[in-house]
Every structure is written in structure tokens, then in C-alpha cells.
Design a protein around this motif. Structure first.
Motif, PDB file in Angstrom:
ATOM      1  N   VAL A 106       0.846  -1.206   0.000  1.00 48.86           N
ATOM      2  CA  VAL A 106       0.000   0.000   0.000  1.00 48.86           C
ATOM      3  C   VAL A 106       0.878   1.251   0.000  1.00 48.86           C
ATOM      4  O   VAL A 106       0.671   2.170  -0.787  1.00 48.86           O
ATOM      5  N   ARG A 123      -3.167   4.254  -0.409  1.00 52.07           N
ATOM      6  CA  ARG A 123      -3.915   4.423   0.843  1.00 52.07           C
ATOM      7  C   ARG A 123      -5.406   4.618   0.578  1.00 52.07           C
ATOM      8  O   ARG A 123      -6.248   4.036   1.267  1.00 52.07           O
ATOM      9  N   LYS A 166       2.012   5.359   6.537  1.00 48.65           N
ATOM     10  CA  LYS A 166       1.972   4.386   5.453  1.00 48.65           C
ATOM     11  C   LYS A 166       0.809   3.432   5.680  1.00 48.65           C
ATOM     12  O   LYS A 166       0.486   3.075   6.819  1.00 48.65           O
ATOM     13  N   ALA A 167       0.189   3.034   4.621  1.00 49.49           N
ATOM     14  CA  ALA A 167      -0.904   2.053   4.614  1.00 49.49           C
ATOM     15  C   ALA A 167      -2.193   2.613   5.197  1.00 49.49           C
ATOM     16  O   ALA A 167      -3.226   2.637   4.532  1.00 49.49           O
TER      17      ALA A 167
END
Length: 460
Positions: free
Chosen positions: A421, A426, A458-459
Motif C-alpha cells: 500500500v 492508501r 503508510k498504509a
């Protein structure tokens, strides 16, 4: 204490050998991002090039105490921005931890540090007649730690599986700086939750991997290559679906279009003379008569789907050149302009329709989309290319990127098959997972990284 003050305190707290901590802005900038050109990059306080698990743990403990973000990186070959720095972070580079610690032929396993390059591991175990199957296209450069972080796949995954299928155990530094071992060395084991499996694909948000125990297979027999040339990318997709319907499970089934082949040939002068819009490359590794039969059936599938030319290759050098071109496609295209890379995965039956939608998306947004794919398992990599400095084309490409993600989800697919991702997907992750499932992910993150210092942003 604000972030700059906390970050400075971290450096004061570190007791590492000379040369481990890098603060020169020119040096740290080069180690602050992966290959995702379109993902934002922050400015780190420092890069630490750790040489041991204990040094990694020391860095994380210091960052935990001062609330400073930590971003781990391997070779920087990722394509989602997952290894990109955030402002004021410490980038923890693991490329110096590059030793193969153990190869056990009896148990068919290897123990490696995270900075071991994928192909170097494969070469080391091949000396024992063994094989590590996961082989991302970046295998000559990417590291096992990065492969674990993204649950990397690759060319052989249609038959042999992805990184998670080969990780037996991990040594990990948690978000509190504790060094722990997860998983096992035995062939079977169900003691407790599968925390090692949870770490695979977590993109450095749950822990930092400092050692990996992987299972191995015997070296496969020599393979047979079948090449099919197609005048339509949709016809190539139909050939993929037809081979699956015929019960064929090739060791690899790769798609490369003319944009990629031309870019590679222009760069490397490999003498690729393919006159086709799209090429499918199949590898079949059943031994003896079974392999010959599978190759003949694959040719029939290609021809039945409309191939203009399909043949069992007899020239090993030409076959290897085509597979090498597949691996070189992304860096070759990067030379033409900024590349926005997709990584969607759809059910095999939906590959033809997904390829048709990608083609229509390129026309609708008036941009060039090159296509490579691990077509045999439905993992497609449309590569959206724009000219340097063309902001209007860049905006169109971003809209096309979003449309491709939406199309994959509509067809029952996922927003990322192997790249992760990171920063680029995202929004796609939020569209794919329900609010309740996203909340479960965040609960796990909170439990393992209570101060939220591991690869923040992140993600999720």
C-alpha cells in the motif's frame, strides 16, 4: 519538546560505531525514498546504517523513548513509497546486514539477514541443490527484508506462491525496541497466533525484520518456454483465462506489451525483433512427457485465443532474452519519463476484462499506459507514463490511476498484489476494506507499535 528537539536527542542517545549515523543532507536524501517517483518524500534527521539486530533495537528504543519516527529500508526498490522518509524521522537502512547465516539441506531452510539480495540467496542455496522460489522482477537488486515487508511475489508465484508461503520464522524488533523471535523452524507448528505471518506484508509498520528463516524447495527441472504473439491485449488476456480453464499451471505466465519491449531494446540493444502488440511468455517445468504435453496444450490455448503466432521455443538464448526484457521493463520505461506504477490483482477469469478497461482508461485520459503482468495469477502492472514537466498529463495519469484501482475492485480484485500500500494506495485500501476491518488493522498496529513510530503515515 518539539519534533526537531526530540530527534536531536535521539542522536545524542545513540552509541553506535563511527560511520553508522549519516547526517549529510546529500547522502541522506539518496537513502530517503524508494522507486515510487510520484510518492511524497520527507526530510529525515539522519540515516542509520545498522550492522546488527542489536543496533537496530538500540535505534528503535531511542526513537521510542523520544517519540521519533523510524522508517526501515532495504535496497530501495519498492514501488509504493513504503520506504519513504517522513519529516524528522530516522531512516534505518538494513543493506549492510547482508549475510546468509545458515543453509540446512536436510530441513530445507535458510537463515538470512534482511539485506541479502534475493538472487544472491537463490545462488547460495542452488549450490546445495535447493531453490528459493519467490522471484520479483527486481530479484537481482531487491532484498529479502524488503520482499518480506511487501510480501513480494514475482514470476514464479502462479505455481509456487509468494514470500509469505516461504517464511518460517523471523527475528523482529518491535515498536518498543524489544528483540523477539516469531514463527518456527519446523515443518509444522500451530503454537499461538501466526505473528510471523502477520509481519509479512506489514511494510515495516508493525516491526523491523532483522533475520528471516525461509523454507526451500529442490531445484526444479529444466523448463520449457512457450511464446505467444497477439495483436490485441484483450486476446492475450483471453489466452490467460483459457490456460487456467484448461487446468494448466505454468511456472510462469508473463505478459509484456510492445511499449515495454521497445523501451528495453532501445536501452539495452538486446536484438528483440518481436512484431506484436503483446507477448505472452509461459514457462512449464513438469518433467519429461508431462512437460511436452503441457507445452503443446499451452500453444493450443494461445492459438485458440487468437494468437498470431505461438510456439514452443527451441532457442534457449532467445527465451532468456524475452524473460530478461520482462524484468528490465520498469527501469527501461523510467528512462522515458515519470512512471506511475499500478499493482492491481483480479481473478484470472477477469483478466481479459481488466486489460480491456486499462486500454479504455488510457484512451479516455489520453495518456500512454504500458503493460506488464504476472498474468497467470491476475497480477497486472499497468505503467502510466508522462513526459517530464507535463503537469496536465500528470493530472490525467493520476485520474487514470484511480480509475484502474476502482475497476479492479469492481471486478472482485485487490488494489495491490505485491508492491504494498505504501503511500500510493492508501485511498484504494480504504475503498477495499470495510471500516470495521480497518479498525481491526489499527488495533493491531496500536498493540505492536504503541507510540506509532514505525513507518507512520503508510498504509493506514
Amino acid at each position: 519538546m518539539d519534533l526537531p528537539e526530540r530527534a536531536a536527542s535521539v542522536l545524542d542517545a545513540l552509541d553506535l560505531p563511527a560511520g553508522r549515523v549519516l547526517t549529510d543532507p546529500d547522502v541522506t536524501a539518496s537513502l530517503s525514498h524508494d522507486e515510487a517517483e510520484w510518492a511524497p518524500v520527507g526530510i529525515p534527521l539522519a540515516v542509520v546504517r545498522a550492522a546488527s539486530a542489536e543496533e537496530v533495537a538500540q535505534v528503535v528504543r531511542a526513537c521510542y523513548a523520544h517519540g521519533v519516527p523510524v522508517v526501515a529500508r532495504g535496497a530501495g526498490t519498492g514501488l509504493s513509497g513504503g520506504a519513504n522518509a517522513v519529516d524528522g524521522c530516522v531512516v534505518l537502512a538494513l543493506d549492510r546486514m547482508d549475510r546468509v547465516l545458515e543453509i540446512d539441506p536436510l530441513e530445507r531452510l535458510a537463515v538470512v539477514q534482511p539485506g541479502v539480495v534475493n538472487d544472491d540467496l537463490r545462488a547460495a542455496v542452488a549450490k546445495e541443490g535447493l531453490w528459493y522460489p519467490p522471484d520479483p522482477a527486481s530479484s537481482p537488486w531487491s532484498t529479502i527484508g524488503g520482499n518480506v515487508a511487501t510480501n513480494a511475489g514475482g514470476l514464479c508465484c502462479v505455481k509456487y506462491g509468494v514470500t509469505r508461503d516461504y517464511v518460517l520464522g523471523l527475528q523482529v524488533v518491535t515498536g518498543t525496541g524489544e528483540l523477539v523471535r516469531l514463527g518456527r523452524r519446523t515443518a509444522k507448528g500451530v503454537a499461538g497466533y501466526d505473528l510471523a505471518g502477520l509481519m509479512v506484508g506489514s511494510e515495516g509498520t508493525l516491526g523491523i525484520v532483522t533475520e528471516v528463516t525461509v523454507k526451500l524447495r529442490p531445484l526444479p527441472p529444466p523448463s520449457i518456454t512457450v511464446a505467444g504473439y497477439f495483436s490485441s491485449i484483450v486476446d492475450a488476456g483471453e489466452a490467460v483465462a483459457a490456460s487456467a480453464s484448461a487446468g494448466l499451471t505454468p511456472a510462469a505466465l508473463e505478459l509484456v506489451d510492445k511499449h515495454c519491449l521497445k523501451a528495453v531494446d532501445d536501452w539495452k540493444n538486446m536484438g528483440l525483433s518481436v512484431e506484436a502488440e503483446v507477448v505472452l511468455l509461459a514457462r512449464l517445468d513438469e518433467p519429461g512427457a508431462a512437460g511436452e504435453s503441457a507445452a503443446a496444450r499451452m500453444v493450443e490455448c494461445f492459438e485458440g485465443a487468437g494468437a498470431t503466432f505461438a510456439v514452443r521455443a527451441t532457442d534457449a538464448a532467445e527465451s532468456e532474452a524475452l524473460f530478461a526484457a520482462r524484468r528490465l521493463a520498469y527501469p527501461a520505461l523510467e528512462r522515458l519519463g515519470p512512471v506511475l506504477t499500478e499493482d492491481v490483482c483480479v481473478p484470472k477469469a477477469k483478466v481479459p476484462e481488466m486489460l480491456a478497461r486499462i486500454e479504455a482508461t488510457a484512451q479516455r485520459h489520453a495518456i500512454t499506459i504500458a503493460n506488464i503482468a504476472h498474468a497467470g495469477d491476475g497480477n497486472l502492472h499497468p505503467l502510466l507514463i508522462v513526459d517530464h514537466g507535463d503537469d496536465a498529463a500528470r493530472a490525467r495519469a493520476q485520474r487514470a490511476f484511480d480509475d484502474i484501482v476502482a475497476a479492479a475492485l469492481e471486478l472482485g480484485g485487490t488494489v495491490t498484489g505485491e508492491h504494498g500500500v505504501g503511500l500510493l494506495k492508501r485511498a484504494g485500501l480504504a475503498a477495499e476494506l470495510s471500516p470495521a476491518v480497518l479498525a481491526l488493522h489499527r488495533s493491531v498496529k496500536q498493540a505492536l507499535d504503541p507510540r506509532g513510530i514505525l513507518n507512520p503515515g503508510k498504509a493506514f
